[in-house]
Write an enzyme that holds these catalytic residues in place. Structure first.
Site, PDB file in Angstrom:
ATOM      1  N   LYS A   1       1.276  -1.287  -0.332  1.00  0.00           N
ATOM      2  CA  LYS A   1       0.032   0.355  -0.198  1.00  0.00           C
ATOM      3  C   LYS A   1       0.617   1.707  -0.284  1.00  0.00           C
ATOM      4  CE  LYS A   1      -3.890   2.192   2.492  1.00  0.00           C
ATOM      5  NZ  LYS A   1      -4.542   2.500   3.904  1.00  0.00           N
TER       6      LYS A   1
ATOM      7  N   HIS B   1      -4.345   3.270  14.896  1.00  0.00           N
ATOM      8  CA  HIS B   1      -5.005   1.949  14.270  1.00  0.00           C
ATOM      9  C   HIS B   1      -4.027   1.142  14.603  1.00  0.00           C
ATOM     10  CE1 HIS B   1      -2.620   3.408  10.754  1.00  0.00           C
ATOM     11  NE2 HIS B   1      -2.532   1.716  10.760  1.00  0.00           N
TER      12      HIS B   1
ATOM     13  N   ASP C   1      -2.343  -2.762  12.868  1.00  0.00           N
ATOM     14  CA  ASP C   1      -2.303  -3.347  11.691  1.00  0.00           C
ATOM     15  C   ASP C   1      -2.791  -4.587  11.608  1.00  0.00           C
ATOM     16  OD1 ASP C   1      -1.406  -1.125  10.221  1.00  0.00           O
ATOM     17  OD2 ASP C   1       0.533  -1.953  10.375  1.00  0.00           O
TER      18      ASP C   1
ATOM     19  N   HIS D   1      -0.325   3.160  16.280  1.00  0.00           N
ATOM     20  CA  HIS D   1       0.139   4.032  15.297  1.00  0.00           C
ATOM     21  C   HIS D   1      -0.684   4.385  14.331  1.00  0.00           C
ATOM     22  CE1 HIS D   1       0.439   0.742  12.887  1.00  0.00           C
ATOM     23  NE2 HIS D   1       0.418   1.467  11.971  1.00  0.00           N
TER      24      HIS D   1
END
Length: 285
Positions: free
Chosen positions: A152, A171, A173, A227
């Site tokens: 991404k 959030h 991962d 993060h």
């Protein structure tokens, strides 16, 4: 009405941030500044194995995040990767939309993928040893050679009021590991001991995030790092993130060797596909 893409808005010469991008007061960078004087772990992969196991264990159990240097991927290859991303964002909007809406565009085959798989193998072996397990334990639990890589590319254009906005909200991962290369514009922050800590840029270093699947497999001995990403008033920030994930039908749960009466299982076993569905829809795991 369809919301305009951020890049198009930025190129229009904004002087004030549109209301939809203003974060709630408690999330704004001006009200949640990073603590000063703390540095994230930086680990050279050229060190002896016993030192690496200890340093990576400490980083993953205390931070869930670290930078690696001397990782074997050439600076020229990293530059080529960054050039591809920069060229993508120079394409006309219609061309970019085609890529964004193509499910296959998240997967890539090139020299960088091969090199990154080598680094991933090394990290998973060191993480396994840190847990007192056989070196291939974590990789096998992620289905070995079936591990998937998805890239991404994030682009954060200059923002007229960066104190009110975030590039990406806080959030963790969903991946097992996320390996990221940024450009030289700072912005990544990680959560540690109830504070945000800013991550400094180091040329050619790889940023490694522990993801949810490693936290689950390790029964929370390793932490999935919370993060967020800030934006810059004057400069474009970009990052190239590769998510290392198990296949969708892989069953992921705490490894039996790490579960006992004193340390009971903290997670239920479920397929990665179900985990993703629950996380996307904010359903408790």
């Amino acid at each position: 009405m369809e919301v305009e893409r951020v890049q198009a808005l930025s190129l229009g010469g904004l002087n004030e941030l549109p209301a939809q991008f203003v974060r709630p007061a408690h999330e704004r960078p001006e009200n949640s500044k990073a603590v000063e004087g703390i540095s994230v772990p930086v680990i050279s992969l050229s060190q002896p194995a016993e030192i690496l196991v200890k340093e990576i264990y400490n980083a993953c159990s205390q931070w869930g995040f670290f930078l690696i240097t001397e990782h074997g991927i050439s600076p020229s290859l990293i530059c080529r990767l960054q050039d591809v991303g920069q060229e993508f964002f120079k394409l006309p909007q219609e061309e970019k939309e085609k890529y964004a809406n193509d499910p296959s565009s998240g997967k890539f085959e090139e020299e960088y993928a091969e090199e990154l798989l080598k680094v991933t193998d090394v990290l998973l072996e060191l993480l396994s040893e840190g847990l007192g397990l056989e070196r291939k334990a974590l990789k096998s639990s992620l289905r070995g050679e079936e591990i998937e890589l998805e890239m991404k590319i994030n682009m954060y254009p200059p923002c007229p009021q960066p104190q009110l906005a975030l590039g990406v909200e806080p959030h963790t991962d969903m991946s097992a590991l996320t390996i990221l290369v940024p450009n030289d514009v700072p912005g990544l922050q990680v959560w540690k001991d109830d504070n945000w800590v800013a991550v400094d840029y180091i040329p050619n270093a790889l940023f490694v995030h522990v993801g949810d699947q490693i936290e689950v497999l390790s029964n929370e001995k390793y932490k999935s790092v919370l993060h967020r990403s800030l934006v810059n008033k004057d400069r474009l920030r970009m990052s190239w993130a590769v998510f290392c994930t198990p296949p969708l039908d892989a069953s992921i749960g705490p490894l039996p060797q790490l579960v006992n009466d004193e340390n009971p299982s903290k997670y239920s076993t479920k397929t990665y596909e179900e985990y993703r569905y629950r996380k996307f829809n904010k359903i408790p795991q």
